[in-house]
Design a protein around this motif. Structure first.
Motif, mmCIF file in Angstrom:
data_model
loop_
_atom_site.group_PDB
_atom_site.id
_atom_site.type_symbol
_atom_site.label_atom_id
_atom_site.label_comp_id
_atom_site.label_asym_id
_atom_site.label_seq_id
_atom_site.Cartn_x
_atom_site.Cartn_y
_atom_site.Cartn_z
ATOM 1 N N TRP A 1 0.824 -1.192 0.000
ATOM 2 C CA TRP A 1 0.000 0.000 0.000
ATOM 3 C C TRP A 1 0.864 1.249 0.000
ATOM 4 O O TRP A 1 1.763 1.390 0.821
ATOM 5 C CB TRP A 1 -0.933 -0.006 1.209
ATOM 6 C CG TRP A 1 -1.891 -1.138 1.127
ATOM 7 C CD1 TRP A 1 -1.788 -2.360 1.720
ATOM 8 C CD2 TRP A 1 -3.072 -1.181 0.331
ATOM 9 N NE1 TRP A 1 -2.850 -3.148 1.359
ATOM 10 C CE2 TRP A 1 -3.648 -2.456 0.507
ATOM 11 C CE3 TRP A 1 -3.705 -0.266 -0.499
ATOM 12 C CZ2 TRP A 1 -4.827 -2.832 -0.125
ATOM 13 C CZ3 TRP A 1 -4.884 -0.641 -1.123
ATOM 14 C CH2 TRP A 1 -5.431 -1.906 -0.928
ATOM 15 N N ILE A 2 0.579 2.157 -0.924
ATOM 16 C CA ILE A 2 1.204 3.475 -0.967
ATOM 17 C C ILE A 2 0.326 4.355 -0.090
ATOM 18 O O ILE A 2 -0.843 4.595 -0.411
ATOM 19 C CB ILE A 2 1.236 4.019 -2.408
ATOM 20 C CG1 ILE A 2 1.928 3.036 -3.348
ATOM 21 C CG2 ILE A 2 1.895 5.393 -2.441
ATOM 22 C CD1 ILE A 2 1.643 3.311 -4.828
ATOM 23 N N LEU B 1 -2.035 8.601 -7.963
ATOM 24 C CA LEU B 1 -2.308 7.866 -9.208
ATOM 25 C C LEU B 1 -1.020 7.626 -9.995
ATOM 26 O O LEU B 1 -0.796 6.534 -10.526
ATOM 27 C CB LEU B 1 -3.307 8.634 -10.072
ATOM 28 C CG LEU B 1 -4.768 8.522 -9.689
ATOM 29 C CD1 LEU B 1 -5.611 9.503 -10.497
ATOM 30 C CD2 LEU B 1 -5.279 7.098 -9.866
ATOM 31 N N LYS B 2 -0.174 8.640 -10.061
ATOM 32 C CA LYS B 2 1.106 8.480 -10.772
ATOM 33 C C LYS B 2 1.992 7.467 -10.076
ATOM 34 O O LYS B 2 2.638 6.646 -10.728
ATOM 35 C CB LYS B 2 1.814 9.823 -10.909
ATOM 36 C CG LYS B 2 1.178 10.709 -11.949
ATOM 37 C CD LYS B 2 1.892 12.045 -12.070
ATOM 38 C CE LYS B 2 1.178 12.902 -13.101
ATOM 39 N NZ LYS B 2 1.542 14.291 -13.037
ATOM 40 N N TRP B 3 2.051 7.505 -8.748
ATOM 41 C CA TRP B 3 2.870 6.527 -8.024
ATOM 42 C C TRP B 3 2.373 5.107 -8.272
ATOM 43 O O TRP B 3 3.179 4.192 -8.451
ATOM 44 C CB TRP B 3 2.913 6.844 -6.530
ATOM 45 C CG TRP B 3 3.905 7.900 -6.205
ATOM 46 C CD1 TRP B 3 3.659 9.152 -5.730
ATOM 47 C CD2 TRP B 3 5.319 7.802 -6.362
ATOM 48 N NE1 TRP B 3 4.832 9.842 -5.583
ATOM 49 C CE2 TRP B 3 5.876 9.036 -5.956
ATOM 50 C CE3 TRP B 3 6.181 6.794 -6.806
ATOM 51 C CZ2 TRP B 3 7.243 9.283 -5.980
ATOM 52 C CZ3 TRP B 3 7.553 7.049 -6.830
ATOM 53 C CH2 TRP B 3 8.065 8.275 -6.424
ATOM 54 N N GLU B 4 1.064 4.914 -8.277
ATOM 55 C CA GLU B 4 0.530 3.585 -8.603
ATOM 56 C C GLU B 4 1.008 3.140 -9.979
ATOM 57 O O GLU B 4 1.420 1.992 -10.159
ATOM 58 C CB GLU B 4 -1.000 3.594 -8.593
ATOM 59 C CG GLU B 4 -1.628 3.434 -7.258
ATOM 60 C CD GLU B 4 -3.129 3.218 -7.366
ATOM 61 O OE1 GLU B 4 -3.707 2.770 -6.367
ATOM 62 O OE2 GLU B 4 -3.740 3.481 -8.418
ATOM 63 N N GLY C 1 3.593 -0.029 -10.276
ATOM 64 C CA GLY C 1 3.044 -1.234 -10.882
ATOM 65 C C GLY C 1 1.886 -1.855 -10.128
ATOM 66 O O GLY C 1 1.437 -1.360 -9.097
ATOM 67 N N ASP C 2 1.425 -2.970 -10.682
ATOM 68 C CA ASP C 2 0.202 -3.633 -10.219
ATOM 69 C C ASP C 2 0.247 -4.148 -8.783
ATOM 70 O O ASP C 2 -0.796 -4.394 -8.190
ATOM 71 C CB ASP C 2 -0.140 -4.815 -11.131
ATOM 72 C CG ASP C 2 -0.573 -4.356 -12.513
ATOM 73 O OD1 ASP C 2 -0.968 -3.179 -12.648
ATOM 74 O OD2 ASP C 2 -0.496 -5.163 -13.453
ATOM 75 N N ARG C 3 1.425 -4.333 -8.238
ATOM 76 C CA ARG C 3 1.516 -4.872 -6.874
ATOM 77 C C ARG C 3 1.358 -3.794 -5.804
ATOM 78 O O ARG C 3 1.450 -4.077 -4.614
ATOM 79 C CB ARG C 3 2.834 -5.607 -6.696
ATOM 80 C CG ARG C 3 2.904 -6.838 -7.611
ATOM 81 C CD ARG C 3 4.087 -7.707 -7.335
ATOM 82 N NE ARG C 3 4.021 -8.222 -5.979
ATOM 83 C CZ ARG C 3 5.105 -8.390 -5.220
ATOM 84 N NH1 ARG C 3 6.295 -8.104 -5.654
ATOM 85 N NH2 ARG C 3 4.969 -8.863 -3.993
#
Length: 171
Positions: free
Chosen positions: A54-55, A86-89, A93-95
């Motif tokens: 989790w970010i 959103l950019k960090w996601e 990546g998907d994990r």
């Protein structure tokens, strides 16, 4: 590690005391982007027992807040917070999935959580409630064009927000 505000420091101590694996991020540095702008950093990466990462962006608020202590459930955030996560996601990546943690400093005799769910740090009680970024964005509405701040309807926020430790178990 850069200096954290008391909300972020309390949350970090909560993670440490709970045995939840995490990585603290330095917010004072901004990552430059190709277009000349920069990307706001998040506060933590937290791993849950199910292998999710989790970010986390911690948003500190008083409960209740406002000048006369009658404003409950404040949960605003900025457009930069939304776009940055959103950019960090996308970059990580998907994990990795982003989540807001609203760290409420209890400022009276009411609380968003029962007393036994509060975290005591430096003689102050905190409640940590989580809302996934994509749930927040789905319900976000602009509340100040000047400051580019957003919030969800309070009823929706109360329905979606979960204590952070519970959120990790059910996410």
């Amino acid at each position: 590690m850069g200096k954290k505000n008391h909300y972020e420091a309390a949350f970090e101590n909560f993670l440490r005391n709970s045995g939840i694996p995490y990585l603290s991020n330095r917010q004072e540095f901004r990552n430059p982007l190709e277009d000349g702008s920069s990307l706001k950093n998040f506060d933590f990466i937290v791993s849950d027992p199910h292998g999710s990462n989790w970010i986390v962006d911690v948003k500190g608020r008083l409960f209740p807040g406002g000048q006369n202590g009658r404003r409950f459930w404040k949960h605003w955030t900025t457009g930069e917070d939304l776009s940055g996560l959103l950019k960090w996601e996308s970059y990580l990546g998907d994990r990795f999935r982003a989540v807001f943690v609203f760290a409420y400093l209890i400022n009276g005799d009411r609380s968003p959580l029962p007393e036994d769910r509060l975290f005591l740090w430096k003689k102050r009680f905190y409640a940590f409630l989580a809302v996934p970024l994509h749930d927040y964005i789905a319900w976000a509405r602009l509340i100040s064009p000047r400051w580019q701040t957003f919030e969800m309807p309070v009823r929706t926020f109360r329905d979606l927000a979960r204590p952070f430790d519970e959120f990790l178990r059910t996410a």
